[in-house]
Design a protein around this motif. Sequence first.
Motif, short mmCIF file in Angstrom:
data_model
loop_
_atom_site.label_atom_id
_atom_site.label_comp_id
_atom_site.label_asym_id
_atom_site.label_seq_id
_atom_site.Cartn_x
_atom_site.Cartn_y
_atom_site.Cartn_z
N ASP A 101 0.85 -1.20 0.00
CA ASP A 101 0.00 0.00 0.00
C ASP A 101 0.88 1.25 0.00
N GLU A 102 1.86 1.23 0.89
CA GLU A 102 2.74 2.39 1.04
C GLU A 102 3.58 2.61 -0.23
N ALA A 117 1.37 4.14 -2.79
CA ALA A 117 1.08 5.54 -2.42
C ALA A 117 2.27 6.44 -2.75
N TRP A 118 3.47 5.92 -2.53
CA TRP A 118 4.66 6.74 -2.79
C TRP A 118 4.89 6.98 -4.28
N TRP A 154 2.92 9.92 -4.64
CA TRP A 154 3.49 11.02 -3.86
C TRP A 154 4.69 11.64 -4.58
N MET A 159 -5.75 8.85 -1.19
CA MET A 159 -6.08 7.88 -0.15
C MET A 159 -6.31 6.55 -0.87
N THR A 160 -5.97 5.45 -0.21
CA THR A 160 -6.28 4.13 -0.75
C THR A 160 -7.79 3.93 -0.65
N ALA A 161 -8.44 3.62 -1.78
CA ALA A 161 -9.89 3.41 -1.76
C ALA A 161 -10.23 1.92 -1.79
N GLU A 162 -9.33 1.12 -2.37
CA GLU A 162 -9.63 -0.31 -2.53
C GLU A 162 -8.32 -1.04 -2.81
N ARG A 216 -9.68 10.42 -15.30
CA ARG A 216 -10.12 11.78 -14.98
C ARG A 216 -9.19 12.49 -13.98
N ARG A 269 -8.18 11.60 -11.34
CA ARG A 269 -8.74 11.47 -10.00
C ARG A 269 -8.57 10.06 -9.44
N LEU A 270 -8.79 9.07 -10.31
CA LEU A 270 -8.76 7.66 -9.88
C LEU A 270 -7.53 7.00 -10.50
N LYS A 299 -6.87 0.76 -5.98
CA LYS A 299 -7.38 2.02 -6.54
C LYS A 299 -7.13 3.11 -5.51
N PHE A 300 -6.56 4.21 -5.98
CA PHE A 300 -6.31 5.36 -5.13
C PHE A 300 -7.11 6.55 -5.66
N ILE A 329 -7.19 13.28 -3.21
CA ILE A 329 -7.88 14.04 -2.16
C ILE A 329 -7.29 15.45 -2.07
C1 LIG Z 1 3.06 9.06 1.14
C2 LIG Z 1 1.65 8.99 1.62
C3 LIG Z 1 1.34 7.78 2.48
C4 LIG Z 1 -0.12 7.51 2.47
C5 LIG Z 1 -0.54 6.33 3.31
C6 LIG Z 1 -0.85 5.09 2.49
C7 LIG Z 1 -2.23 5.19 1.88
C8 LIG Z 1 -3.30 4.81 2.90
O1 LIG Z 1 -3.19 3.82 3.57
S1 LIG Z 1 -4.66 5.82 3.06
C9 LIG Z 1 -5.56 5.12 4.43
C10 LIG Z 1 -6.60 4.11 4.00
N1 LIG Z 1 -7.60 4.71 3.20
C11 LIG Z 1 -8.60 5.47 3.74
O2 LIG Z 1 -8.69 5.69 4.93
C12 LIG Z 1 -9.58 6.07 2.76
C13 LIG Z 1 -10.95 6.27 3.39
N2 LIG Z 1 -11.87 6.72 2.39
C14 LIG Z 1 -12.02 8.07 2.11
O3 LIG Z 1 -11.47 8.93 2.78
C15 LIG Z 1 -12.89 8.43 0.96
O4 LIG Z 1 -13.81 7.39 0.69
C16 LIG Z 1 -12.08 8.73 -0.33
C17 LIG Z 1 -11.12 9.91 -0.09
C18 LIG Z 1 -11.24 7.51 -0.77
C19 LIG Z 1 -13.04 9.09 -1.44
O5 LIG Z 1 -13.85 10.09 -0.93
P1 LIG Z 1 -14.82 10.89 -1.89
O6 LIG Z 1 -14.04 11.64 -2.89
O7 LIG Z 1 -15.79 11.62 -1.02
O8 LIG Z 1 -15.53 9.65 -2.57
P2 LIG Z 1 -16.81 9.58 -3.42
O9 LIG Z 1 -17.42 10.93 -3.64
O10 LIG Z 1 -17.62 8.50 -2.78
O11 LIG Z 1 -16.22 9.03 -4.77
C20 LIG Z 1 -15.58 9.88 -5.72
C21 LIG Z 1 -15.60 9.13 -7.01
O12 LIG Z 1 -14.72 8.00 -6.91
C22 LIG Z 1 -15.45 6.79 -7.15
N3 LIG Z 1 -14.97 5.76 -6.25
C23 LIG Z 1 -14.95 5.76 -4.91
N4 LIG Z 1 -14.40 4.62 -4.44
C24 LIG Z 1 -14.09 3.89 -5.53
C25 LIG Z 1 -13.52 2.61 -5.71
N5 LIG Z 1 -13.12 1.87 -4.68
N6 LIG Z 1 -13.36 2.17 -6.97
C26 LIG Z 1 -13.74 2.92 -8.03
N7 LIG Z 1 -14.29 4.16 -7.93
C27 LIG Z 1 -14.45 4.61 -6.68
C28 LIG Z 1 -16.90 7.12 -6.85
O13 LIG Z 1 -17.78 6.28 -7.56
C29 LIG Z 1 -16.99 8.57 -7.35
O14 LIG Z 1 -17.11 8.58 -8.76
P3 LIG Z 1 -17.96 9.73 -9.51
O15 LIG Z 1 -17.16 10.99 -9.32
O16 LIG Z 1 -18.01 9.26 -10.93
O17 LIG Z 1 -19.30 9.74 -8.82
#
Ligand SMILES: CCCCCCCC(=O)SCCNC(=O)CCNC(=O)[C@H](O)C(C)(C)COP(=O)(O)OP(=O)(O)OC[C@H]1O[C@@H](n2cnc3c(N)ncnc32)[C@H](O)[C@@H]1OP(=O)(O)O
Length: 128
Positions: A51-52, A55-56, A59, A66-69, A95, A97-98, A119-120, A123
């Motif tokens: 995951d990390e 994400a990097w 980055w 954010m990780t979404a799936e 787009r 975005r994804l 999928k990321f 944000i």
């Molecule tokens: C260096 C940095 C280190 C980072 C750390 C490592 C990464 C992590 O571990 S992050 C922590 C784990 N992840 C989380 O906690 C994420 C929690 N989830 C969230 O905060 C939110 O759901 C977030 C930000 C992912 C999306 O929020 P938000 O933008 O409000 O989502 P939402 O409006 O529902 O969806 C936006 C679009 O994406 C789409 N979408 C959402 N989820 C998915 C998905 N899993 N698959 C496909 N599309 C998706 C939606 O359908 C929507 O599409 P459209 O614009 O066409 O309607």
Amino acid sequence: MCFGCSERNPIGLKLKFTMDGDKCRTEFVAGEEHQGWNGYMHGGLIAALMDETMAWWLWFKDISIMTAEMTTRYSLGVPVNIKLTVESWCEEEKRDRLFFMAARIILPDGKVPVTAKAKFLRIDPEKL
Ligand SMILES: CCCCCCCC(=O)SCCNC(=O)CCNC(=O)[C@H](O)C(C)(C)COP(=O)(O)OP(=O)(O)OC[C@H]1O[C@@H](n2cnc3c(N)ncnc32)[C@H](O)[C@@H]1OP(=O)(O)O
């Protein structure tokens, strides 16, 4: 104080990343404190490594996400006390975005015990 990459997190993985062409890489040696079964790394921590690393990749390109799936395929156990290479890359972007990312772990003998897809979503860090 990121669990994956902060140097200040006392229980973190303290990963350091490099970008090489279209791949992001890190190396990690799991210790006994990272085990699940004796001698093998815990699956949840393996997922955290990947995951990390994905994400990097983003980055490095100044993309806040954010990780979404995430889906992880564990084909072989990952032994502790050997050097693991983790690499990630981007497979597709929609787009601006994804982001469809992929990652794998490579053992010193070239075997690939674990692969992941994720999928990321972009944000706005100001809104966190
Ligand atoms: C260096 C940095 C280190 C980072 C750390 C490592 C990464 C992590 O571990 S992050 C922590 C784990 N992840 C989380 O906690 C994420 C929690 N989830 C969230 O905060 C939110 O759901 C977030 C930000 C992912 C999306 O929020 P938000 O933008 O409000 O989502 P939402 O409006 O529902 O969806 C936006 C679009 O994406 C789409 N979408 C959402 N989820 C998915 C998905 N899993 N698959 C496909 N599309 C998706 C939606 O359908 C929507 O599409 P459209 O614009 O066409 O309607």
